[in-house]
Design an enzyme around this catalytic site. Structure first.
Site, PDB file in Angstrom:
ATOM      1  CD  GLU A 334      -2.681  -1.118   2.621  1.00 49.56           C
ATOM      2  OE1 GLU A 334      -3.908  -1.326   2.551  1.00 49.56           O
ATOM      3  OE2 GLU A 334      -2.087  -0.914   3.698  1.00 49.56           O
ATOM      4  CB  CYS A 335       0.614   4.361  -0.001  1.00 51.09           C
ATOM      5  SG  CYS A 335       0.832   6.117  -0.348  1.00 51.09           S
TER       6      CYS A 335
END
Length: 463
Positions: A334-335
Site C-alpha cells: 500500500e502506497c
C-alpha cells in the site's frame, strides 16, 4: 436489547488547524497520568495522529471511519475497543460538520450521533471575543441531535481576553467553557506535507506529551470533562458480531514491515490476518539481517522518501524482496510499500534505486497527487480482491509515477472515485504481488484477509 454506557466524548474543531490534535493528546496524557484507563480513537483515516494518540494514552488508538464502516459496525468497533476502559476519547477531523457532501455525510458530527457522544469543541480564539458566542450559538443549533457539551478556548492572549470570552459565551449561549488554553509557540509537534511529523522521526515524544498534559491539566477542568463523558447515554449492543469466528491455524506466516520507512497499518488489518489463521512476524527493510521463512508479505504505507538512502543501501533486502515477489510469494503493498517495489524513488532532486518489482519509477512532488477517499472496481484477477468487487479505500500521497509511464500496465483497479496511480487506475499486479496507492480497511473489505491467507497457504504447499 442489551445496552452499555462507556464514558466518552469527542474533541472537534471548527476547521483543521484549530488545535484539536494538540488538545486531544494533552487530555489523553493528562487523564492517563491521573490513573484513568483511556481508550483513544481517531475519526477518519489518519495514521499519524492515531499513533501519537496511542502514545499519549498508553494504549493503541483505533480509527473510526464512517466512509469505511456502517453505523452498526462503527458502534461495534467502538464498544469493542472501549470495553473495560475508564473513558473513551475520540479526536475528530477537519471541521465538525465537514463531510463528503452538502449534507455532511461522514462528518465528525455524524460520528458523534452514531456514538451518541457529547462533543467538546476546540475553538481557535485568535483576535476574537464576543463573536465566539455567536459562532457557538450557530454550531449548537445547526444540526439536530448534536450534543454540544462544552468548549475549550484555544490560543487565548491573556487573562482579560479569557474573561471576556468566558463571560460572553456563558451569558449568551449557556454552553460551558471547560478550559482556556494559551498560545503554544512554537508548536510542540512540527508538521509537514502529510500532517504531524511521525513519532518515529521526532525524538523526545514522552517529554512533549508530558508537557502537553501539564498545560491541559493546568488550564482545563478535567473533572467536568469526565462528568460530561460519564453522562453519555447507553448504547445498544450491536446486532451482529464485529468479527467472524476465528479460523483454525492455517500454518502460514505472513511478514509485515514495521520500521522507520513503512509503518502505516490499521491494527484491524493485522487482527483480520490473525483471525484468518495466519501467524504474523514483524520485519524491517532497513535491517540486513536474514528473515525467517514467510509465506506472504505485507508492505504498509509510510515515508520511504525520508529513508530512501538507507533503503537503497540495503541491497540484500531489496534483492530479497524482488526475488520473493517475482518467485510468486503473495505480496500486498500500500502506497509507501508500492513506492518501495518500484524501480526508483526520486525526492529532492536525487533518485534512489528500490526493489524493482514493477517497471515504474516514483517521484515525490511538492503538492498532493492523490488525496481523499476512493472507490475502485476490481477489473483484473489477483490473489487478494475478487473480480468485480467494489473496493473502498483512501489515498494520501505526494508521490506519483514519474514520466514516461509505460503503456499497458497491468492494473487491477479502475477508479470510480479518487485519483489512483495513473490514468484512473490503481493496483499493479505481477505474479502474486498487488501494489497500489489505495489503503484499505479489513472490516470494509472482509474478503481480503481470508484470500491473503489462502494465497499464503497455496505458496506454502507449492500450489
Amino acid at each position: 436489547m442489551a445496552t452499555t454506557s462507556p464514558p466518552r466524548f469527542i474533541l472537534a474543531g471548527l476547521s483543521g488547524g484549530a488545535g484539536k490534535t494538540i488538545c486531544t493528546l494533552g487530555l489523553c496524557r493528562a487523564l492517563a497520568r491521573a490513573d484513568h484507563a483511556v481508550a483513544p480513537f481517531k475519526k477518519g483515516p489518519d495514521y499519524i495522529d492515531a499513533v501519537w494518540l496511542g502514545l499519549a494514552a498508553g494504549r493503541p488508538a483505533t480509527n473510526l471511519d464512517p466512509f469505511f464502516l456502517d453505523p452498526e459496525t462503527l458502534r461495534a468497533l467502538f464498544l469493542d475497543r472501549a470495553r473495560g476502559q475508564d473513558v473513551a476519547v475520540v479526536e475528530g477531523n477537519r471541521g465538525l460538520f465537514d463531510g463528503l457532501d452538502r449534507e455532511g455525510s461522514c462528518s465528525t458530527a455524524a460520528l458523534a450521533r452514531t456514538l451518541d457522544a457529547p462533543v467538546v469543541l476546540v475553538m481557535d480564539c485568535t483576535k476574537m471575543t464576543r463573536t465566539a458566542a455567536a459562532v457557538l450559538q450557530g454550531v449548537a443549533g445547526f444540526e439536530p441531535g448534536l450534543r454540544l457539551g462544552g468548549v475549550i478556548l484555544n490560543r487565548t492572549a491573556g487573562h482579560r481576553h479569557r474573561e471576556i470570552l468566558r463571560e460572553s459565551i456563558e451569558h449568551h449561549t449557556g454552553i460551558p467553557v471547560l478550559g482556556t488554553l494559551p498560545k503554544l509557540d512554537p508548536d510542540p509537534i512540527p508538521e509537514r506535507h502529510m500532517g504531524l511529523i511521525s513519532n518515529r522521526e521526532h525524538g523526545g515524544q514522552e517529554e512533549i506529551l508530558d508537557g502537553l498534559a501539564r498545560v491541559l491539566a493546568d488550564n482545563v477542568d478535567l473533572a467536568r470533562i469526565l462528568d460530561l463523558a460519564r453522562a453519555a447515554p447507553a448504547l445498544s449492543a450491536p446486532q451482529k458480531p464485529l468479527w467472524p469466528e476465528p479460523a483454525a491455524s492455517a500454518g502460514v506466516t505472513i511478514g509485515y514491515v514495521r520500521d522507520a520507512a513503512l509503518w502505516f497499518y490499521y491494527e484491524e488489518n493485522l487482527e483480520a490476518l490473525r483471525r484468518a489463521g495466519a501467524a504474523l512476524v514483524e520485519l524491517s527493510l532497513l535491517d540486513p539481517a536474514p528473515w525467517p521463512e514467510i509465506h506472504g508479505l505485507y508492505l504498509g504505507g509510510g515515508f520511504p522518501e525520508t529513508m530512501a538512502g538507507p533503503l537503497a543501501a540495503n541491497v540484500a533486502v531489496r534483492e530479497r524482496v524482488r526475488a520473493l515477489a517475482l518467485g510468486g510469494l503473495p505480496v500486498y503493498a500500500e502506497c509507501g510499500g508500492f513506492m518501495y517495489l518500484a524501480r526508483s524513488l526520486t525526492w529532492e532532486g536525487r533518485s534512489w534505486p528500490m526493489a524493482g518489482v514493477f517497471d515504474v519509477d516514483t517521484e515525490v512532488c511538492p503538492r498532493p497527487s492523490g488525496l481523499g477517499y476512493v472507490r475502485a472496481e476490481v477489473v483484473r484477477e489477483n490473489p487478494f480482491h475478487p473480480l468485480g468487487a467494489l473496493l473502498p479505500g483512501h489515498e494520501f500521497h505526494y508521490s506519483r509515477c514519474a514520466a514516461p509511464v509505460p503503456d499497458n500496465l497491468p492494473f487491477a483497479l479502475a477508479m470510480r472515485r479518487g485519483h489512483g496511480m495513473h490514468g484512473g487506475h490503481d493496483g499493479l499486479v505481477r505474479a502474486n504481488t498487488f501494489a497500489g496507492y489505495a489503503h484499505i480497511h479489513a472490516l470494509a473489505a472482509p474478503w481480503w484477509a481470508p484470500r491473503f491467507v489462502a494465497a499464503a497457504r497455496a505458496r506454502r504447499d507449492g500450489a
